[in-house]
Design a protein around this motif. Sequence first.
Motif, PDB file in Angstrom:
ATOM      1  N   GLU A 195      12.899  11.725 -30.292  1.00  0.00           N
ATOM      2  CA  GLU A 195      13.568  12.068 -31.549  1.00  0.00           C
ATOM      3  C   GLU A 195      14.516  13.236 -31.355  1.00  0.00           C
ATOM      4  O   GLU A 195      15.575  13.294 -31.959  1.00  0.00           O
ATOM      5  N   ARG A 196      14.103  14.171 -30.503  1.00  0.00           N
ATOM      6  CA  ARG A 196      14.921  15.354 -30.277  1.00  0.00           C
ATOM      7  C   ARG A 196      15.969  15.135 -29.201  1.00  0.00           C
ATOM      8  O   ARG A 196      16.553  16.093 -28.694  1.00  0.00           O
ATOM      9  N   GLY A 197      16.139  13.903 -28.776  1.00  0.00           N
ATOM     10  CA  GLY A 197      17.234  13.619 -27.860  1.00  0.00           C
ATOM     11  C   GLY A 197      16.920  13.731 -26.387  1.00  0.00           C
ATOM     12  O   GLY A 197      17.806  13.596 -25.555  1.00  0.00           O
ATOM     13  N   HIS A 198      15.658  13.949 -26.058  1.00  0.00           N
ATOM     14  CA  HIS A 198      15.312  13.997 -24.639  1.00  0.00           C
ATOM     15  C   HIS A 198      15.102  12.593 -24.099  1.00  0.00           C
ATOM     16  O   HIS A 198      14.801  11.655 -24.827  1.00  0.00           O
ATOM     17  N   THR A 199      15.245  12.478 -22.772  1.00  0.00           N
ATOM     18  CA  THR A 199      14.850  11.246 -22.101  1.00  0.00           C
ATOM     19  C   THR A 199      13.393  11.428 -21.713  1.00  0.00           C
ATOM     20  O   THR A 199      13.071  12.248 -20.860  1.00  0.00           O
ATOM     21  N   ALA A 200      12.507  10.690 -22.360  1.00  0.00           N
ATOM     22  CA  ALA A 200      11.081  10.929 -22.125  1.00  0.00           C
ATOM     23  C   ALA A 200      10.359   9.610 -21.890  1.00  0.00           C
ATOM     24  O   ALA A 200      10.717   8.588 -22.450  1.00  0.00           O
ATOM     25  N   SER A 201       9.362   9.670 -21.021  1.00  0.00           N
ATOM     26  CA  SER A 201       8.493   8.503 -20.876  1.00  0.00           C
ATOM     27  C   SER A 201       7.074   8.979 -20.631  1.00  0.00           C
ATOM     28  O   SER A 201       6.806  10.167 -20.524  1.00  0.00           O
ATOM     29  N   ARG A 202       6.195   7.994 -20.542  1.00  0.00           N
ATOM     30  CA  ARG A 202       4.774   8.295 -20.544  1.00  0.00           C
ATOM     31  C   ARG A 202       4.196   7.842 -19.218  1.00  0.00           C
ATOM     32  O   ARG A 202       4.507   6.760 -18.739  1.00  0.00           O
ATOM     33  N   PHE A 203       3.353   8.665 -18.618  1.00  0.00           N
ATOM     34  CA  PHE A 203       2.640   8.221 -17.426  1.00  0.00           C
ATOM     35  C   PHE A 203       1.415   7.445 -17.886  1.00  0.00           C
ATOM     36  O   PHE A 203       0.634   7.917 -18.714  1.00  0.00           O
ATOM     37  N   ASP A 204       1.306   6.238 -17.349  1.00  0.00           N
ATOM     38  CA  ASP A 204       0.292   5.300 -17.815  1.00  0.00           C
ATOM     39  C   ASP A 204      -1.074   5.591 -17.218  1.00  0.00           C
ATOM     40  O   ASP A 204      -1.617   4.843 -16.431  1.00  0.00           O
ATOM     41  N   GLY A 205      -1.665   6.688 -17.626  1.00  0.00           N
ATOM     42  CA  GLY A 205      -2.979   7.034 -17.098  1.00  0.00           C
ATOM     43  C   GLY A 205      -3.163   8.514 -17.246  1.00  0.00           C
ATOM     44  O   GLY A 205      -2.284   9.221 -17.740  1.00  0.00           O
ATOM     45  N   GLY A 206      -4.325   8.981 -16.849  1.00  0.00           N
ATOM     46  CA  GLY A 206      -4.603  10.401 -16.926  1.00  0.00           C
ATOM     47  C   GLY A 206      -4.989  10.897 -15.551  1.00  0.00           C
ATOM     48  O   GLY A 206      -4.738  10.232 -14.551  1.00  0.00           O
ATOM     49  N   LEU A 207      -5.637  12.038 -15.557  1.00  0.00           N
ATOM     50  CA  LEU A 207      -6.032  12.605 -14.290  1.00  0.00           C
ATOM     51  C   LEU A 207      -7.023  11.739 -13.528  1.00  0.00           C
ATOM     52  O   LEU A 207      -6.890  11.591 -12.304  1.00  0.00           O
ATOM     53  N   PRO A 208      -8.007  11.150 -14.190  1.00  0.00           N
ATOM     54  CA  PRO A 208      -8.957  10.330 -13.434  1.00  0.00           C
ATOM     55  C   PRO A 208      -8.253   9.210 -12.676  1.00  0.00           C
ATOM     56  O   PRO A 208      -8.552   8.958 -11.512  1.00  0.00           O
ATOM     57  N   GLU A 209      -7.312   8.563 -13.333  1.00  0.00           N
ATOM     58  CA  GLU A 209      -6.600   7.464 -12.688  1.00  0.00           C
ATOM     59  C   GLU A 209      -5.754   7.983 -11.526  1.00  0.00           C
ATOM     60  O   GLU A 209      -5.683   7.369 -10.469  1.00  0.00           O
ATOM     61  N   TRP A 210      -5.123   9.106 -11.749  1.00  0.00           N
ATOM     62  CA  TRP A 210      -4.322   9.745 -10.712  1.00  0.00           C
ATOM     63  C   TRP A 210      -5.174  10.009  -9.472  1.00  0.00           C
ATOM     64  O   TRP A 210      -4.801   9.702  -8.349  1.00  0.00           O
ATOM     65  N   ARG A 211      -6.339  10.551  -9.711  1.00  0.00           N
ATOM     66  CA  ARG A 211      -7.232  10.889  -8.614  1.00  0.00           C
ATOM     67  C   ARG A 211      -7.729   9.628  -7.902  1.00  0.00           C
ATOM     68  O   ARG A 211      -7.823   9.586  -6.688  1.00  0.00           O
ATOM     69  N   LEU A 212      -8.053   8.617  -8.699  1.00  0.00           N
ATOM     70  CA  LEU A 212      -8.571   7.374  -8.113  1.00  0.00           C
ATOM     71  C   LEU A 212      -7.580   6.756  -7.142  1.00  0.00           C
ATOM     72  O   LEU A 212      -7.957   6.059  -6.213  1.00  0.00           O
ATOM     73  N   GLN A 213      -6.305   6.997  -7.401  1.00  0.00           N
ATOM     74  CA  GLN A 213      -5.303   6.417  -6.511  1.00  0.00           C
ATOM     75  C   GLN A 213      -5.073   7.268  -5.279  1.00  0.00           C
ATOM     76  O   GLN A 213      -4.161   7.034  -4.499  1.00  0.00           O
ATOM     77  N   GLY A 214      -5.916   8.280  -5.154  1.00  0.00           N
ATOM     78  CA  GLY A 214      -5.879   9.063  -3.925  1.00  0.00           C
ATOM     79  C   GLY A 214      -4.900  10.219  -3.926  1.00  0.00           C
ATOM     80  O   GLY A 214      -4.659  10.827  -2.887  1.00  0.00           O
ATOM     81  N   HIS A 215      -4.337  10.543  -5.088  1.00  0.00           N
ATOM     82  CA  HIS A 215      -3.376  11.643  -5.117  1.00  0.00           C
ATOM     83  C   HIS A 215      -4.062  12.990  -5.290  1.00  0.00           C
ATOM     84  O   HIS A 215      -5.153  13.081  -5.831  1.00  0.00           O
ATOM     85  N   GLN A 216      -3.399  14.005  -4.845  1.00  0.00           N
ATOM     86  CA  GLN A 216      -3.884  15.384  -4.960  1.00  0.00           C
ATOM     87  C   GLN A 216      -3.865  15.863  -6.405  1.00  0.00           C
ATOM     88  O   GLN A 216      -3.044  15.404  -7.202  1.00  0.00           O
ATOM     89  N   VAL A 217      -4.740  16.817  -6.718  1.00  0.00           N
ATOM     90  CA  VAL A 217      -4.610  17.511  -7.993  1.00  0.00           C
ATOM     91  C   VAL A 217      -4.522  19.005  -7.737  1.00  0.00           C
ATOM     92  O   VAL A 217      -4.869  19.490  -6.665  1.00  0.00           O
ATOM     93  N   GLU A 218      -4.029  19.720  -8.730  1.00  0.00           N
ATOM     94  CA  GLU A 218      -3.823  21.155  -8.621  1.00  0.00           C
ATOM     95  C   GLU A 218      -4.735  21.794  -9.661  1.00  0.00           C
ATOM     96  O   GLU A 218      -5.011  21.182 -10.690  1.00  0.00           O
ATOM     97  N   THR A 219      -5.209  23.010  -9.399  1.00  0.00           N
ATOM     98  CA  THR A 219      -6.064  23.645 -10.404  1.00  0.00           C
ATOM     99  C   THR A 219      -5.546  25.037 -10.746  1.00  0.00           C
ATOM    100  O   THR A 219      -4.705  25.592 -10.044  1.00  0.00           O
ATOM    101  N   GLY A 220      -6.095  25.574 -11.837  1.00  0.00           N
ATOM    102  CA  GLY A 220      -5.806  26.950 -12.237  1.00  0.00           C
ATOM    103  C   GLY A 220      -4.467  27.121 -12.930  1.00  0.00           C
ATOM    104  O   GLY A 220      -3.719  26.173 -13.104  1.00  0.00           O
ATOM    105  N   GLY A 221      -4.222  28.338 -13.368  1.00  0.00           N
ATOM    106  CA  GLY A 221      -2.925  28.703 -13.933  1.00  0.00           C
ATOM    107  C   GLY A 221      -2.670  28.083 -15.289  1.00  0.00           C
ATOM    108  O   GLY A 221      -3.348  27.179 -15.728  1.00  0.00           O
ATOM    109  N   VAL A 222      -1.682  28.633 -15.953  1.00  0.00           N
ATOM    110  CA  VAL A 222      -1.264  28.072 -17.219  1.00  0.00           C
ATOM    111  C   VAL A 222       0.223  27.808 -17.084  1.00  0.00           C
ATOM    112  O   VAL A 222       1.026  28.129 -17.931  1.00  0.00           O
ATOM    113  N   GLY A 223       0.550  27.245 -15.911  1.00  0.00           N
ATOM    114  CA  GLY A 223       1.928  26.986 -15.478  1.00  0.00           C
ATOM    115  C   GLY A 223       2.853  26.697 -16.612  1.00  0.00           C
ATOM    116  O   GLY A 223       3.456  25.721 -16.731  1.00  0.00           O
TER     117      GLY A 223
END
Lengths: 223, 223
Positions: A195-223
């Motif tokens: 609505e605000r004019g950005h080009t936006a899309s959605r990643f189809d999954g959350g962290l569990p799915e990300w992890r299941l596919q063998g990808h790294q995760v990062e922790t800490g911070g309020v980046g």
Amino acid sequence: MPEENFKKALFAQFARVARAMSNGHRLELLEFLAQSERSVDELARLSGLTVANTSQHLQQLRQAGLVSSRKAGKRVFYRISGDDVSLLFNSLREVAERHIADVSQLIQTYLEVKDKLEPLPAKELLSRVRDGLVTVVDVRPHEEYATAHIPGAISIPLAELEQRLNELDPDKEIVAYCRGPHCVLAFDAVAMLRERGHTASRFDGGLPEWRLQGHQVETGGVG
Amino acid sequence: MPEENFKKALFAQFARVARAMSNGHRLELLEFLAQSERSVDELARLSGLTVANTSQHLQQLRQAGLVSSRKAGKRVFYRISGDDVSLLFNSLREVAERHIADVSQLIQTYLEVKDKLEPLPAKELLSRVRDGLVTVVDVRPHEEYATAHIPGAISIPLAELEQRLNELDPDKEIVAYCRGPHCVLAFDAVAMLRERGHTASRFDGGLPEWRLQGHQVETGGVG
DNA sequence: CCAGTATTCGATAGATTTCTTGAATGATAC
DNA sequence: GTATCATTCAAGAAATCTATCGAATACTGG
């Protein structure tokens, strides 16, 4: 016929696991735990259950071997007991989606209508991140971000998104994600960003799915 | 908060599917159906339940979207409603095996002790069959063989195996299989064959697993 | 040791499942 | 049309599950 007894006993055990997953509240707890380890009172707050009730449900999950717990100070922290549990959860989700009319309708009504947008597969997201083409936004609450998030993602909970739009590069594509395929936060975020004019899309999954596919995760911070 | 309601409703639906699998008898029925389509009375006979009771369980499975049915003449035939259901079942089995102490112990006691033999993966089996190195024996009852079996397998139900040993080439390796990873028929068959001096091993899975891996099946005949 | 907090336990009422029994429905065969 | 068979429906008793409450247990900090 020892064979018969063996089979019955075995299936009764399988049934125990299924029974543990046969309650909406327990599935919700399981989804929270798939994000990260949590204490009982956190879980109670997140799910809106009383603490005693939460504790009971957690114990059923533990007896079924779906979660394990660890005592630290005066708290007990629960966590999912393995990746295979996430896989089981997703398998359940998939069957439900495909075969139950009510579910497809629910999803249609609440999600797909909002989401003209095709979701992004993990591989695609990863390559776009590598190329520096996208800003990845984690729209879950800050605490959840702090315990684990997709590397390079920045934390902007849905509630803060509107005020913090200026932090986002308007020329860069934005990818939002939250807890899993049916988490509505990401849908809402994408809708607002567009609505605000950005080009936006959605990643189809959350962290569990990300992890299941063998990808790294990062922790800490309020980046 | 429509989001909350949506989530609760969705999880309640997932829970329905899990609930349908939360009973040992229903899981047993599901395993039979994963082999092939069957009528209610067949299922009742196989599972040892009354017909009425079987019918009720089948309806719960159907309401959860796990099986579908078809009417032919005076019978109603049920079948599993998709490969994803087999996957879900296997996922459940795996979690149960890995996390519940009772289950590992059951398996240890009844199966692995009998099975010094390492099970054979599907790929390996396929290549040995292609090379003509092995005799594949289906030890399930004839009817189950008739509806579907691994190509090239011959049908020798466990009960007949002892009398029909002469049909087997003593110089060829024998691979036995039955309904799935925990079906005891194949274990018993391998144990007996080895006693009689044959080189025998067990295929680690049944027809559903074979099919899930994308391999062909053969039907008919009492090969 | 004590106060305060987090979690679990035990008991209860109310709702849901499971199994059994007997009757109702629907299709086939004579 | 009637008899027969396979399946489903309906109703009830026993067992099990859910949510809730107050009490009991275990740990921390002072």
